[in-house]
Design an enzyme around this catalytic site. Structure first.
Site, short mmCIF file in Angstrom:
data_model
loop_
_atom_site.label_atom_id
_atom_site.label_comp_id
_atom_site.label_asym_id
_atom_site.label_seq_id
_atom_site.Cartn_x
_atom_site.Cartn_y
_atom_site.Cartn_z
N VAL A 104 -31.46 37.64 -26.05
CA VAL A 104 -30.24 38.05 -25.31
C VAL A 104 -29.87 39.50 -25.66
O VAL A 104 -28.81 39.98 -25.28
CB VAL A 104 -29.08 37.09 -25.66
CG1 VAL A 104 -29.39 35.68 -25.17
CG2 VAL A 104 -28.79 37.06 -27.16
N HIS A 122 -31.82 32.88 -21.56
CA HIS A 122 -30.65 32.50 -22.36
C HIS A 122 -29.49 33.47 -22.14
O HIS A 122 -28.55 33.50 -22.92
CB HIS A 122 -31.01 32.44 -23.85
CG HIS A 122 -31.95 31.31 -24.17
ND1 HIS A 122 -32.69 31.26 -25.33
CD2 HIS A 122 -32.28 30.21 -23.47
CE1 HIS A 122 -33.43 30.15 -25.32
NE2 HIS A 122 -33.21 29.51 -24.22
N THR A 258 -46.07 36.58 -36.72
CA THR A 258 -46.38 36.91 -38.12
C THR A 258 -46.77 35.65 -38.88
O THR A 258 -47.35 35.72 -39.95
CB THR A 258 -45.12 37.51 -38.81
OG1 THR A 258 -43.98 36.74 -38.36
CG2 THR A 258 -44.93 38.96 -38.45
C1 BV8 Z 1 -30.47 22.49 -22.66
C2 BV8 Z 1 -28.51 32.15 -26.85
C3 BV8 Z 1 -29.83 20.67 -21.32
C4 BV8 Z 1 -27.42 32.17 -27.84
C5 BV8 Z 1 -30.02 30.35 -27.52
C6 BV8 Z 1 -30.60 18.08 -30.36
C7 BV8 Z 1 -29.26 18.41 -30.43
C8 BV8 Z 1 -28.71 19.35 -29.55
C9 BV8 Z 1 -29.48 19.95 -28.56
C10 BV8 Z 1 -30.82 19.62 -28.52
C11 BV8 Z 1 -31.38 18.70 -29.39
N1 BV8 Z 1 -32.70 18.61 -29.09
C12 BV8 Z 1 -33.00 19.45 -28.07
C13 BV8 Z 1 -31.86 20.03 -27.68
C14 BV8 Z 1 -31.74 20.98 -26.59
C15 BV8 Z 1 -31.50 22.36 -27.17
C16 BV8 Z 1 -32.55 22.72 -28.19
O1 BV8 Z 1 -33.69 22.98 -27.82
N2 BV8 Z 1 -32.16 22.71 -29.46
C17 BV8 Z 1 -33.12 23.02 -30.50
C18 BV8 Z 1 -32.45 23.84 -31.58
C19 BV8 Z 1 -33.65 21.69 -31.03
N3 BV8 Z 1 -31.61 23.23 -26.04
C20 BV8 Z 1 -30.50 23.50 -25.37
O2 BV8 Z 1 -29.39 23.11 -25.65
C21 BV8 Z 1 -30.74 24.32 -24.12
N4 BV8 Z 1 -30.09 23.68 -23.03
O3 BV8 Z 1 -31.38 21.87 -23.11
O4 BV8 Z 1 -29.67 22.04 -21.69
C22 BV8 Z 1 -28.79 20.47 -20.29
C23 BV8 Z 1 -29.21 20.21 -19.00
C24 BV8 Z 1 -28.23 19.98 -18.04
C25 BV8 Z 1 -26.88 20.04 -18.37
C26 BV8 Z 1 -26.48 20.33 -19.69
C27 BV8 Z 1 -27.44 20.55 -20.68
C28 BV8 Z 1 -30.12 25.70 -24.30
C29 BV8 Z 1 -30.86 26.42 -25.38
C30 BV8 Z 1 -30.35 27.86 -25.43
C31 BV8 Z 1 -29.67 28.09 -26.75
N5 BV8 Z 1 -29.34 29.50 -26.84
N6 BV8 Z 1 -29.70 31.65 -27.51
C32 BV8 Z 1 -27.67 33.22 -28.89
O5 BV8 Z 1 -28.74 33.84 -28.92
O6 BV8 Z 1 -26.73 33.42 -29.67
S1 BV8 Z 1 -31.38 29.83 -28.33
C33 BV8 Z 1 -31.81 30.93 -29.56
O7 BV8 Z 1 -33.02 30.43 -30.09
C34 BV8 Z 1 -32.17 32.34 -29.11
O8 BV8 Z 1 -32.11 32.54 -27.73
C35 BV8 Z 1 -33.62 32.48 -29.60
O9 BV8 Z 1 -34.34 33.41 -28.89
C36 BV8 Z 1 -34.02 31.12 -29.35
C37 BV8 Z 1 -35.33 30.61 -29.74
O10 BV8 Z 1 -35.63 30.98 -31.04
P1 BV8 Z 1 -36.83 32.05 -31.23
O11 BV8 Z 1 -36.64 33.15 -30.26
O12 BV8 Z 1 -38.12 31.31 -31.19
O13 BV8 Z 1 -36.49 32.61 -32.64
P2 BV8 Z 1 -36.88 31.96 -34.04
O14 BV8 Z 1 -36.12 32.68 -35.09
O15 BV8 Z 1 -36.79 30.47 -33.93
O16 BV8 Z 1 -38.44 32.31 -34.20
C38 BV8 Z 1 -38.82 33.65 -34.37
C39 BV8 Z 1 -40.33 33.64 -34.46
O17 BV8 Z 1 -40.78 34.99 -34.55
C40 BV8 Z 1 -40.87 32.91 -35.68
O18 BV8 Z 1 -41.94 32.09 -35.26
C41 BV8 Z 1 -41.38 34.04 -36.59
O19 BV8 Z 1 -42.53 33.65 -37.32
C42 BV8 Z 1 -41.76 35.08 -35.57
N7 BV8 Z 1 -41.72 36.48 -36.02
C43 BV8 Z 1 -40.89 37.03 -36.96
N8 BV8 Z 1 -41.15 38.37 -37.04
C44 BV8 Z 1 -42.10 38.65 -36.09
C45 BV8 Z 1 -42.47 37.45 -35.45
N9 BV8 Z 1 -43.41 37.40 -34.49
C46 BV8 Z 1 -44.00 38.57 -34.13
N10 BV8 Z 1 -43.69 39.77 -34.70
C47 BV8 Z 1 -42.75 39.84 -35.69
N11 BV8 Z 1 -42.47 41.02 -36.24
#
Ligand code: BV8
Ligand code: ZN
Length: 291
Positions: A104, A122, A258
């Site tokens: 975002v 997102h 990474t």
């Molecule tokens: C939905 C905006 C349905 C806000 C974000 C249980 C309970 C509650 C909910 C759920 C559940 N199980 C599933 C869900 C659904 C939920 C979900 O998936 N939860 C997860 C946590 C389990 N999803 C939702 O709620 C979605 N909506 O499903 O709606 C629905 C349908 C109809 C009607 C109503 C509802 C909405 C999800 C959106 C949430 N918002 N962001 C904000 O940013 O503040 S998500 C947030 O996580 C960010 O957007 C972020 O981008 C995203 C994903 O994380 P990553 O980008 O992957 O980041 P992360 O840190 O995890 O990983 C980074 C990676 O980079 C690592 O692998 C690391 O090794 C690597 N890395 C590090 N450095 C480097 C690198 N790689 C390359 N180079 C480097 N230098």
């Protein structure tokens, strides 16, 4: 250059339809934190306290301080060579390409990525929207900082709190106390109806834009030769479902991260390039983007 990059380049030159799925790791080289992992944002703060509609309803001042700090950070960062490599790919006439970003931070747009081929699924820190059900006021590309006087200087506070938590090893504190109490009438208000404005991001439990999801489905359904999985832990649904979709349709996968477990590259349909996306992407996409 290692064997797999040479093989990857050979395959890349034959690709006509490519998808990039990006996450917080793409912006790490621009100085922005990821969500999970040791330095992850959610390590310090409980995401349920900060990125859900309930959190905003319970304490809009806290949530606005969090997002004001995120805006501040993103405004003070620059697109990196990973963003720019994807932007160059988006300009090619002979390749059908889209970027699906979970980020975002607005850095893909600022890297001059073709807007019609970029899906910020997102939302964006720089979009504001009214919280009133009867008002559909939206403010796109709002880069003003701070948004209100009351939010002034809270960003440094967040940094200090975050550093202190690391020192005091309070990584997973149950509750995050706001940096300061802010009255609701001192938070961003809608110029039309004066209700609270909120960040135009998709919170946990909120649905993603159906029109964006449909456009992505339409692209993927036609066929995808290759999906680039860039800097994402693949934790969040529905973003994480696209990789399997491409594999089931016979497309290939290239992971740029990474942290890559060799075991996750079970078959030779998946390339795994371990390292910083900002360094890897320009090398990996060279056959297509080098003038
Ligand atoms: C939905 C905006 C349905 C806000 C974000 C249980 C309970 C509650 C909910 C759920 C559940 N199980 C599933 C869900 C659904 C939920 C979900 O998936 N939860 C997860 C946590 C389990 N999803 C939702 O709620 C979605 N909506 O499903 O709606 C629905 C349908 C109809 C009607 C109503 C509802 C909405 C999800 C959106 C949430 N918002 N962001 C904000 O940013 O503040 S998500 C947030 O996580 C960010 O957007 C972020 O981008 C995203 C994903 O994380 P990553 O980008 O992957 O980041 P992360 O840190 O995890 O990983 C980074 C990676 O980079 C690592 O692998 C690391 O090794 C690597 N890395 C590090 N450095 C480097 C690198 N790689 C390359 N180079 C480097 N230098
Ligand atoms: Zn309004």
């Amino acid at each position: 250059m290692n064997k797999s990059m040479i093989e990857f380049h050979e395959y890349l030159k034959s690709c006509k339809r490519i998808v990039a799925l990006c996450g917080a790791g793409l912006s790490v080289s621009s100085g922005l934190p990821t969500f999970r992992g040791s330095q992850g944002l959610w390590k310090n703060f409980n995401m349920i306290d900060l990125a859900t509609p309930d959190a905003f309803y319970i304490d809009p001042g806290l949530v606005w301080q969090f997002y004001s700090w995120r805006r501040y950070q993103a405004l003070h960062s620059q697109p990196n060579n990973g963003h720019k490599a994807l932007a160059k790919l988006s300009k090619l006439e002979n390749i059908d390409f889209i970027t699906i970003t979970q980020n975002v931070d607005g850095l893909s747009i600022r890297s001059n990525h073709d807007k019609s081929k970029l899906y910020e699924i997102h939302g964006s820190l720089f979009e504001l929207k009214c919280t009133s059900f009867t008002c559909n006021y939206k403010d796109h590309n709002n880069f003003k900082h701070p948004l209100t006087n009351a939010l002034k200087e809270t960003e440094e506070e967040f940094e200090n709190v975050r550093k202190r938590r690391f020192q005091e090893d309070q990584l997973n504190s149950p509750q995050f106390n706001p940096v300061k109490e802010i009255n609701e009438d001192e938070l961003p208000r809608c110029p039309i109806c004066n209700d609270l404005l909120r960040p135009g991001v998709v919170w946990f439990g909120e649905s993603l834009s159906l029109s964006i999801l449909n456009q992505i489905d339409n692209f993927i359904e036609q066929s995808v030769d290759l999906i680039l999985v860039v800097g994402t832990s693949g934790t969040v649904y529905p973003a994480n479902s696209y990789v399997d979709r491409v594999i089931h349709q016979g497309g290939k996968v290239a992971i740029f991260n990474t942290d890559i477990e060799e075991s996750s590259l079970k078959d030779n349909e998946i390339w795994g390039f371990k390292g910083d996306a900002a360094e890897l992407l320009p090398i990996a996409l060279k056959p297509l983007i080098d003038e």
